[in-house]
Design a protein around this motif. Structure first.
Motif, short mmCIF file in Angstrom:
data_model
loop_
_atom_site.label_atom_id
_atom_site.label_comp_id
_atom_site.label_asym_id
_atom_site.label_seq_id
_atom_site.Cartn_x
_atom_site.Cartn_y
_atom_site.Cartn_z
N UNK A 168 -21.75 -6.23 15.75
CA UNK A 168 -21.03 -5.04 16.18
C UNK A 168 -20.37 -5.31 17.54
N UNK A 169 -19.35 -4.53 17.88
CA UNK A 169 -18.71 -4.67 19.19
C UNK A 169 -19.69 -4.35 20.30
N UNK A 170 -19.80 -5.26 21.28
CA UNK A 170 -20.69 -5.00 22.42
C UNK A 170 -19.91 -4.27 23.51
N UNK A 171 -19.53 -3.04 23.17
CA UNK A 171 -18.81 -2.17 24.10
C UNK A 171 -19.63 -0.89 24.24
N UNK A 172 -19.29 -0.07 25.24
CA UNK A 172 -19.86 1.26 25.38
C UNK A 172 -21.36 1.34 25.12
N UNK A 173 -21.73 2.25 24.21
CA UNK A 173 -23.14 2.51 23.94
C UNK A 173 -23.86 1.29 23.36
N UNK A 174 -23.18 0.52 22.53
CA UNK A 174 -23.81 -0.68 21.97
C UNK A 174 -24.26 -1.63 23.06
N UNK A 175 -23.42 -1.77 24.10
CA UNK A 175 -23.75 -2.69 25.18
C UNK A 175 -25.02 -2.25 25.91
N UNK A 176 -25.12 -0.93 26.10
CA UNK A 176 -26.31 -0.39 26.78
C UNK A 176 -27.54 -0.62 25.91
N UNK A 177 -27.43 -0.32 24.61
CA UNK A 177 -28.57 -0.51 23.71
C UNK A 177 -29.04 -1.97 23.70
N UNK A 178 -28.09 -2.90 23.69
CA UNK A 178 -28.47 -4.32 23.66
C UNK A 178 -29.05 -4.76 25.01
N UNK A 179 -28.43 -4.29 26.10
CA UNK A 179 -28.94 -4.65 27.44
C UNK A 179 -30.37 -4.16 27.62
N UNK A 180 -30.60 -2.89 27.25
CA UNK A 180 -31.95 -2.30 27.37
C UNK A 180 -32.91 -2.96 26.38
N UNK A 181 -32.40 -3.21 25.16
CA UNK A 181 -33.24 -3.82 24.13
C UNK A 181 -33.70 -5.22 24.51
N UNK A 182 -32.82 -6.00 25.13
CA UNK A 182 -33.18 -7.35 25.55
C UNK A 182 -34.29 -7.34 26.59
N UNK A 183 -34.24 -6.37 27.50
CA UNK A 183 -35.33 -6.24 28.50
C UNK A 183 -36.66 -6.05 27.77
N UNK A 184 -36.64 -5.21 26.73
CA UNK A 184 -37.87 -4.91 25.99
C UNK A 184 -38.33 -6.12 25.17
N UNK A 185 -37.38 -6.81 24.53
CA UNK A 185 -37.74 -7.96 23.70
C UNK A 185 -38.41 -9.04 24.54
N UNK A 186 -37.95 -9.18 25.78
CA UNK A 186 -38.53 -10.21 26.65
C UNK A 186 -39.96 -9.89 27.10
N UNK A 187 -40.41 -8.67 26.85
CA UNK A 187 -41.83 -8.37 27.10
C UNK A 187 -42.38 -7.54 25.94
N UNK A 188 -41.94 -7.89 24.73
CA UNK A 188 -42.26 -7.07 23.56
C UNK A 188 -43.76 -7.04 23.25
#
Length: 577
Positions: free
Chosen positions: A232-252
């Protein structure tokens, strides 16, 4: 060879830099990604969960949650029907976990890629009816299942759709449809994946069921994996979801994800969108391609470490097998193209009878990268031929296929990718007609490389490299920045890696800066280019580290190499001329 262009979008880069405390180069990169205006720049740089839109803005989101709450209270059986790819698996996981948390009597069904095909079919509807299911809740599918949903309604079932695909001419008569692409939907951001839509629905359901909404934050990591994996395009809301999600995945704390990260040797890595797109995601997808996607779902739902470890290793092995099969398919396709007359075609139609049908799209993508032409890969299926296509920017694949629609039993897609089924006897007619209709020119077959900023390597600093991290995550719609310097002297070259698939160069810039440059592309082709351009002797000197006449213009991304506590600046080469 490629054509290089410099992106020339205008703005007051110094002023943007001053306002946000960033380098003018970074400001220019942000403008190149069409982020315009103070609020948009702020969200791009620092957007967080509080910038996500309220799910109630999405048509039928609250209505669907209300119906689900009612069904939960009445102890009705709810079945989540997902899809076999990374988006479908993660969306299914979100809905199932959310429903169980809300006290639902819920189970899941994921179609089999080979037996069932994509999305809802009448067999799945019939099974659900026979098993006493009251409510079907779809995710990442359903918006095109007009007849199937009519059948479910005829049998007296409630049908709720959550999807993100484009609407077709007819819309199913479901009890509620949550899809931001509906024309009357007022949701401000239309490019969510199926798992993100599922996450939004669960926020509404938790609210109605009196469960703390913060608990739905746990679903963000699944939405992030699906967003990257479904390209999906990493723009707008998608970018925020991925940025926040990556923080979580790194300490999942998810046992399955932890096990998958370990199985791929990434426990010490900082997981990025690259790792999702090219390491972890393909493992999740491999189960749906070569086995059953239910294994990937079991992994994400695993409550036992030993079970998670076993499943993670199985998915890793399936992905390794998928990679080997893909390489064989790519090699066969290249041989057919190089040794036959196909090479002259504007649109490549490659028939690989023994190719696993789930790999046709991946192979088409690799062939498209090599020849920079639209590619269809066809393979034998139970009832004729099946295939997948991958396109180039100047060729609208779906529109061109529509011109010979009478040859297909089924087809669908969009400008850059498509799927098709056709009778075996129509293959030659398809090959002929798709090429006769093509108006592509030789210029269309030359890859275009867009340079963000022409920048000498002497401008690179640790501070700038670290600041570029603000632009992550990178992916479709937010590509990694590309810089370039012309006519660098190449002082030496070495081939590295146990597979001899990496080149390390020492380069000298116009301002006298010497830096290491890494190239992870086609090593043989790189050496061939040097020999053609500078001759055998100068190329030999280069690889011996002796004075030579080799100069190259390099398109690159800057980075920091850390080795035994030492940090040095380096560049990673994307293209060369």
């Amino acid at each position: 060879m490629e054509k290089w262009f410099v992106s020339a979008k205008r703005a007051d880069f110094q002023e943007i830099g001053r306002k946000f405390g960033i380098d003018a180069v970074t400001a220019r990169l942000i403008r190149n990604r069409d982020v315009v205006g103070d609020e948009a720049v702020r969200e791009y740089l620092y957007g967080s969960r509080k910038d996500l839109y309220a799910p109630q803005l999405m048509k039928d989101c609250r209505k669907t949650a209300e119906i689900l709450k009612e069904k939960i209270a009445e102890k009705k059986k709810i079945r989540v029907i997902g899809d076999y790819d990374i988006d479908g698996v993660n969306a299914t996981c979100i809905l199932y976990k959310g429903l169980i948390r809300c006290g639902a009597e819920a189970d899941v069904e994921i179609p089999d890629r080979m037996k069932d095909g994509y999305g809802l079919n009448k067999n799945l509807i019939q099974y659900a009816y026979e098993e006493g299911i009251d409510t079907i809740l779809t995710c990442d599918n359903g918006i095109a299942a007009v007849d199937e949903i009519a059948e479910a309604k005829r049998l007296g079932m409630t049908v709720l759709i959550t999807d993100h695909h484009e609407l077709q001419e007819r819309i199913p008569e479901a009890d509620a449809i949550v899809n931001p692409k509906q024309p009357e939907c007022t949701y401000p951001y239309k490019s969510l994946c199926g798992a993100a839509v599922a996450y939004k629905l669960m926020i509404c359901l938790y609210e109605l069921c009196g469960i703390p909404v913060e608990e739905t934050d746990a679903f963000i990591e699944f939405a992030a994996i699906a967003t990257v994996g479904d390209v999906m395009d990493l723009t707008g809301e998608n970018r925020i979801l991925v940025k926040e999600g990556l923080k979580m995945i790194n300490q999942t704390s998810n046992r399955g994800l932890k096990a998958l990260i370990r199985a791929n040797g990434l426990e010490d890595a900082q997981i990025s969108s690259y790792h999702i797109g090219f390491v972890l995601g393909p493992c999740i997808n491999a189960s749906g391609r070569l086995d059953t996607a239910k294994r990937a779902l079991e992994l994400l739902l695993a409550e036992d470490d030993a079970v998670a470890e076993d499943l993670a290793h199985t998915l890793k092995e399936l992905n390794d097998e998928r990679k080997d099969m893909t390489q064989q398919g790519v090699a066969q396709a290249i041989e057919l193209i190089e040794e036959g007359v196909l090479k002259e075609d504007k649109v490549l139609v490659v028939y690989l009878p023994d190719c696993h049908e789930s790999l046709a799209g991946i192979i088409a993508g690799r062939i498209r990268e090599r020849y920079h032409k639209p590619v269809f890969v066809l393979t034998d299926a139970a009832d004729g031929l099946k295939g997948s296509g991958r396109s180039i920017e100047t060729y609208n694949m779906f529109a061109e296929m529509s011109k010979c629609a009478e040859l297909f039993t089924k087809f669908g897609g969009h400008p850059m990718a498509a799927g098709l089924s056709l009778p075996r006897e129509n293959m030659e007619a398809f090959h002929k007609k798709i090429n006769e209709n093509s108006v592509l020119t030789e210029d269309d077959f030359i890859p275009k490389v867009t340079i963000d900023v022409p920048m000498p390597i002497s401008y690179i600093t640790e501070r700038l490299v670290e600041e570029l991290g603000l632009l992550e995550p990178f992916g479709k719609g937010n590509t990694k920045p590309l810089f370039a310097e012309k006519s660098l002297n190449i002082l030496s070259a070495r081939i590295l890696g146990k597979n001899r698939n990496v080149i390390k160069l020492q380069v000298l810039g116009a301002a006298g800066t010497v830096m290491e440059a890494m190239y992870f592309g086609d090593v043989e082709r790189f050496q061939e280019y040097l020999r053609e351009k500078f001759g055998h002797t100068e190329t030999e000197k280069l690889f011996q580290g002796r004075e030579n006449a080799v100069t190259l213009s390099l398109a690159y991304y800057p980075g920091i190499n850390e080795f035994r506590g030492n940090r040095t600046l380096q560049i990673v080469i994307q293209s060369y001329q």
